[in-house]
Design a protein around this motif. Sequence first.
Motif, PDB file in Angstrom:
ATOM      1  N   GLY A   1       4.512 -20.137 -30.943  1.00 18.17           N
ATOM      2  CA  GLY A   1       3.765 -21.379 -30.664  1.00 18.17           C
ATOM      3  C   GLY A   1       2.585 -21.447 -29.955  1.00 18.17           C
ATOM      4  N   ARG A   2       2.165 -20.312 -29.322  1.00 18.21           N
ATOM      5  CA  ARG A   2       0.908 -20.250 -28.401  1.00 18.21           C
ATOM      6  C   ARG A   2      -0.218 -19.721 -29.441  1.00 18.21           C
ATOM      7  NH1 ARG A   2       1.122 -16.404 -24.499  1.00 18.21           N
ATOM      8  NH2 ARG A   2       3.468 -16.238 -24.698  1.00 18.21           N
ATOM      9  N   LEU A   3      -0.094 -19.156 -30.420  1.00 19.46           N
ATOM     10  CA  LEU A   3      -0.979 -18.536 -31.426  1.00 19.46           C
ATOM     11  C   LEU A   3      -2.023 -19.580 -31.701  1.00 19.46           C
ATOM     12  CD1 LEU A   3       1.727 -16.310 -33.348  1.00 19.46           C
ATOM     13  CD2 LEU A   3      -0.005 -15.584 -31.612  1.00 19.46           C
TER      14      LEU A   3
ATOM     15  N   LEU B   1      -2.934 -19.441 -40.579  1.00 21.33           N
ATOM     16  CA  LEU B   1      -2.111 -19.109 -39.299  1.00 21.33           C
ATOM     17  C   LEU B   1      -1.195 -20.023 -39.182  1.00 21.33           C
ATOM     18  CD1 LEU B   1      -2.069 -17.186 -37.096  1.00 21.33           C
ATOM     19  CD2 LEU B   1      -3.411 -18.809 -35.830  1.00 21.33           C
ATOM     20  N   PRO B   2      -1.171 -21.548 -39.458  1.00 26.14           N
ATOM     21  CA  PRO B   2      -0.052 -22.266 -39.287  1.00 26.14           C
ATOM     22  C   PRO B   2       1.389 -21.864 -40.262  1.00 26.14           C
ATOM     23  CG  PRO B   2      -1.962 -23.665 -39.440  1.00 26.14           C
ATOM     24  CD  PRO B   2      -2.525 -22.218 -39.741  1.00 26.14           C
TER      25      PRO B   2
ATOM     26  N   VAL C   1       1.316  -8.747 -31.842  1.00 23.55           N
ATOM     27  CA  VAL C   1       0.037  -8.082 -31.715  1.00 23.55           C
ATOM     28  C   VAL C   1      -1.025  -9.102 -32.595  1.00 23.55           C
ATOM     29  CG1 VAL C   1      -1.557  -6.427 -31.896  1.00 23.55           C
ATOM     30  CG2 VAL C   1       0.821  -5.882 -31.229  1.00 23.55           C
ATOM     31  N   VAL C   2      -1.879  -9.432 -31.702  1.00 25.01           N
ATOM     32  CA  VAL C   2      -2.998 -10.162 -32.591  1.00 25.01           C
ATOM     33  C   VAL C   2      -4.276  -9.354 -32.394  1.00 25.01           C
ATOM     34  CG1 VAL C   2      -1.939 -12.309 -31.952  1.00 25.01           C
ATOM     35  CG2 VAL C   2      -3.815 -11.521 -30.525  1.00 25.01           C
TER      36      VAL C   2
ATOM     37  N   ASP D   1      -3.558 -11.629 -37.606  1.00 21.13           N
ATOM     38  CA  ASP D   1      -5.047 -11.991 -37.895  1.00 21.13           C
ATOM     39  C   ASP D   1      -5.314 -13.211 -37.383  1.00 21.13           C
ATOM     40  OD1 ASP D   1      -7.637 -12.631 -38.414  1.00 21.13           O
ATOM     41  OD2 ASP D   1      -7.551 -11.904 -40.367  1.00 21.13           O
ATOM     42  N   VAL D   2      -6.059 -13.441 -35.946  1.00 21.87           N
ATOM     43  CA  VAL D   2      -6.190 -14.657 -35.502  1.00 21.87           C
ATOM     44  C   VAL D   2      -7.675 -15.122 -35.513  1.00 21.87           C
ATOM     45  CG1 VAL D   2      -3.993 -14.775 -34.165  1.00 21.87           C
ATOM     46  CG2 VAL D   2      -6.029 -13.975 -33.258  1.00 21.87           C
ATOM     47  N   SER D   3      -8.347 -14.405 -36.656  1.00 20.89           N
ATOM     48  CA  SER D   3      -9.746 -14.675 -36.308  1.00 20.89           C
ATOM     49  C   SER D   3      -9.982 -15.926 -36.867  1.00 20.89           C
ATOM     50  CB  SER D   3     -10.640 -13.700 -37.163  1.00 20.89           C
ATOM     51  OG  SER D   3     -10.031 -13.766 -38.659  1.00 20.89           O
ATOM     52  N   GLY D   4     -11.206 -16.586 -36.753  1.00 27.08           N
ATOM     53  CA  GLY D   4     -11.665 -17.984 -37.083  1.00 27.08           C
ATOM     54  C   GLY D   4     -11.008 -18.230 -38.616  1.00 27.08           C
ATOM     55  N   SER D   5     -11.299 -17.409 -39.414  1.00 28.52           N
ATOM     56  CA  SER D   5     -11.288 -17.524 -40.911  1.00 28.52           C
ATOM     57  C   SER D   5      -9.743 -18.053 -41.197  1.00 28.52           C
ATOM     58  CB  SER D   5     -11.416 -16.688 -41.914  1.00 28.52           C
ATOM     59  OG  SER D   5     -10.604 -15.402 -41.313  1.00 28.52           O
ATOM     60  N   MET D   6      -8.705 -17.668 -40.162  1.00 31.90           N
ATOM     61  CA  MET D   6      -7.048 -18.083 -40.268  1.00 31.90           C
ATOM     62  C   MET D   6      -6.804 -19.243 -39.934  1.00 31.90           C
ATOM     63  SD  MET D   6      -5.627 -15.260 -41.542  1.00 31.90           S
ATOM     64  CE  MET D   6      -3.943 -15.243 -40.929  1.00 31.90           C
ATOM     65  N   GLN D   7      -7.705 -20.238 -39.450  1.00 29.63           N
ATOM     66  CA  GLN D   7      -7.297 -21.686 -38.918  1.00 29.63           C
ATOM     67  C   GLN D   7      -6.892 -22.443 -40.091  1.00 29.63           C
ATOM     68  OE1 GLN D   7     -11.063 -22.917 -37.260  1.00 29.63           O
ATOM     69  NE2 GLN D   7     -10.461 -22.113 -35.205  1.00 29.63           N
TER      70      GLN D   7
END
Lengths: 764, 177
Positions: A454-456, A405-406, A428-429, A394-400
């Motif tokens: 690293g790119r995520l 995400l980190p 897969v994102v 899940d790379v949605s905004g809430s994962m910041q």
Amino acid sequence: MNTSIDREKLTAYVLGELDAAERPVVEAALAADEALRALAEELRTAALWTQDVFAQEPSLSLEAEQRVRVQQQAERAATENVVPMQRKFWPVALKWAAAAMVVALPALVVYSQLAKPQSSGKEKGELLLAEGPKDKEVVMLAPPSANREKLEEAKPAVPQQAVTDQPALSPPVSAKAKAAKPEAAPATAAAPTPQSLYGISSAAPAPSMGEQETRLGVRADFYGQVEGAVRRSVAPQEGKPDAASQVQLESLGYIRGPQSPPPPNPYNDPSKNYWPGHNTEAYAPIVENPFLAVTQNPLSTFSIDVDTASYSNLRRFLEQGSVPPPDSVRIEELVNYFTYNYEPPKDKETPFAARVAIADCPWKTEHRLARIGIKGWEMPAQERPASNLVFLLDVSGSMQPENKLPLVKKSMQMLANKLDERDRVAIVVYASSSGMVLPSTPGDQKGAILEAIGRLEAGGSTQGSAGIKLAYETAVGNFIKGGVNRVILCTDGDFNVGVTNEGDLTRIIEGNAKSGVFLSVLGFGMGNLKDSMMEKLADKGNGNYAYIDTENEARKVLVDQMQGTLVTIAKDVKIQMEFNPALVSAYRLIGYENRMLRAEDFNDDKKDAGEIGAGHTVTALYEIVPAGQSVPTPAVDALKYQQTPVAAPVPPSTSGEMFTLKIRYKKPDGDVSTKLEFPIRDEGMKYAQADPDFKFAAAVAAFGMILRGSENKGNANLSAVQELAQEGRGNDPNDYRLEFIRLVAKAAALQPSPPPLPLPKLIE
Amino acid sequence: MNQNNLSQTAWVGEAMQRFEGPLLRYAASVCGDAELARDVVQDAFIKLCEADRTKIGERLAPWLYTVVRNRAINVRRKEARMAPLYEGQAEALANGQDGPGEVAQKKEAHRLVSGALRQLPGNQQEACRLKFQNGLTYREISEIMGVSLGTVSNLIAQALDAVRLELQAKNGLAQEG
């Protein structure tokens, strides 16, 4: 198309936009004209595909803060001025109706003038066609030789249903809509249109014609000729749409009538909290298993659960200095967070061993506490099978935030470093759109894998279902036979509304579980963790759910326990206990509330249950009321008509057995279950003699009961828990048990938090 | 409807629950940006909080769409036409029951239909979206778009015919319901 029904009108018909007065015209034309029918069918098909394409668009949702802002505004508005509740709609509508009576007549004239050039465009032939439908409608039921006068007389008696129900013309409606249709039909029949179109223009404006005029007024408006008149004439009519058309249109999902209930909508998901307060975390309520009398419930059946998320989640709350919400505490997950030193099975033919111990119950000493310990076969490291892993992130905004995400990226890096050339990993994102970040790549290509990690970056909103499908497709496409095939979903669980409602997701996952690909759900972050949903997903996906709050936890779940978490050694593992009424009067299973099965599910191989991984331990605790003691549960009145069941004489060989533990499981790739049976006697062990694992598990369960505010916690309190845990610490190489003791101390230092503010209730 | 029994807060809450997602998709298609769309929809709901329920009555859907549309047009990016339909959804079409042939056929149909829709003029696309994504009636659409009912009827008929022809070109697909 040589007919008076132009494409625009036909489209309107197909979409359910024609009113009752006009529909018969089109329907009659359709009945008469095969080409027109084909065209209608094509348009309907086009409409359904168009609807489908739009439905597939990813959904969006507001940010939590934006919802809060609206809520605050609504509350302010509600307190500042009380909005009058009575509706002004009907008086206005009546006025409109009156206006319509007056205005409709000129409208009719306009229409009849318009209609003529339209239909008489080409010669007589076409004009006949335009009129034909009127006849045709009847011709279907009457001999073709009938003349027009007769037909017109016959007309009111002809149920319109005769035409609308023609299968070739009906849109492909759902079964439900079909079922509803006949009901609606009488409404249509009961409101026949007594005048034919031809009669209208010459008819006197009798009051009884009001309805007819209004309808025709609509038609005039439809072609945009007398708009002012029509607007007024139509408005009141909208309040009472023709029943049959309403049903038909609603079945297509094209309209939403004011009288009809809103269509089932995907946004209406009760699990979604639309008014986030300080916290949008969602926990399913837990109703604790009660004491059950053995005479009435000799069997206790449940599915094993190797999830541990509740513990790490609880730790997060306590570390932050708050008391965890009771429903977030799942006692079996707390107990199962810890590894116990149960002796493993000797070989992999029997995938696990059961180690049962019974001693005094520490929080209620007159009761006995039975610990069922199951230990999965420990796979030697060199036997670790190849892994085919698909990370679904899940790379949605809430994962910041840093702990989402980190932390996911760090966890993945740790795992990536452990993989070798036998393994494959893909990423897969999903967010606004779903996509493949790393196609399935051999595990020794660390550079490529780490670079992709690293790119995520996080951004956009969440649309889980497309990503989940892609991930499963990738896993199936790179399936390693005999290996570990697993989708690892990393998310804060904040799946958005829309096509991605919980039911859809569960169905996707359930469908894919049969492919042999297992699912791990790793929960990250805080604040909007959708715990209940994630547990459910893992459950449906033949998988496990862990909550990851720190790098240490990531290491535990993904690296140290890589074998256990990833290598499934048995699936659909169910436990059934049969208690002996001669020795037990009642019992209570501690935890596993959402894992309970019916007794008959035990032998039903179609019934899904929990998985167990290599080296995993699973622990279940039963609090047992020995025979002769009263059952600590509200007594049910004695049954009047039932004979009191007389316990059958127990065969001497089995006397002295307190219960029989039965376990059913399937091999990871098997469909047929195997049953193991262990008769257990109570050797009368005192608590002090129990092994450290027993004491520690009891301490953890007691802690859970206290946090849940359980009425069964007996004399358990936090300092007693600390003491028990200390006694049970035993061999604790990773200090996990020490951490628990620290957490108990933290909990003791906290004041219970006030109850959460009630949230505004949304209807339906 | 039991609207009369609802508090203003619950009424807005219910409206949000029903319309938040659909309005966002619509707003995003008008202004061409998800973030802007969120702001627009938030503003619309805030406006709803202050609105007189008795005036809106049963016309809640057109009211909301109209407010959203006006705001979205005000903030829309200059370069934004109607935002293109999202791509990459084809894989979402596969469901458990369909065989590979059906999935391929579905994908093909989606490709054709979204291709056809993308070619349409903006107003046809918008009318289609309101009709097929949001299930609004011609009348509601005419109110929202500020055009006559006849225009709506015409826009949708043209658009649907274009979709039909596109499907027709690939014969066989069109026969699938």
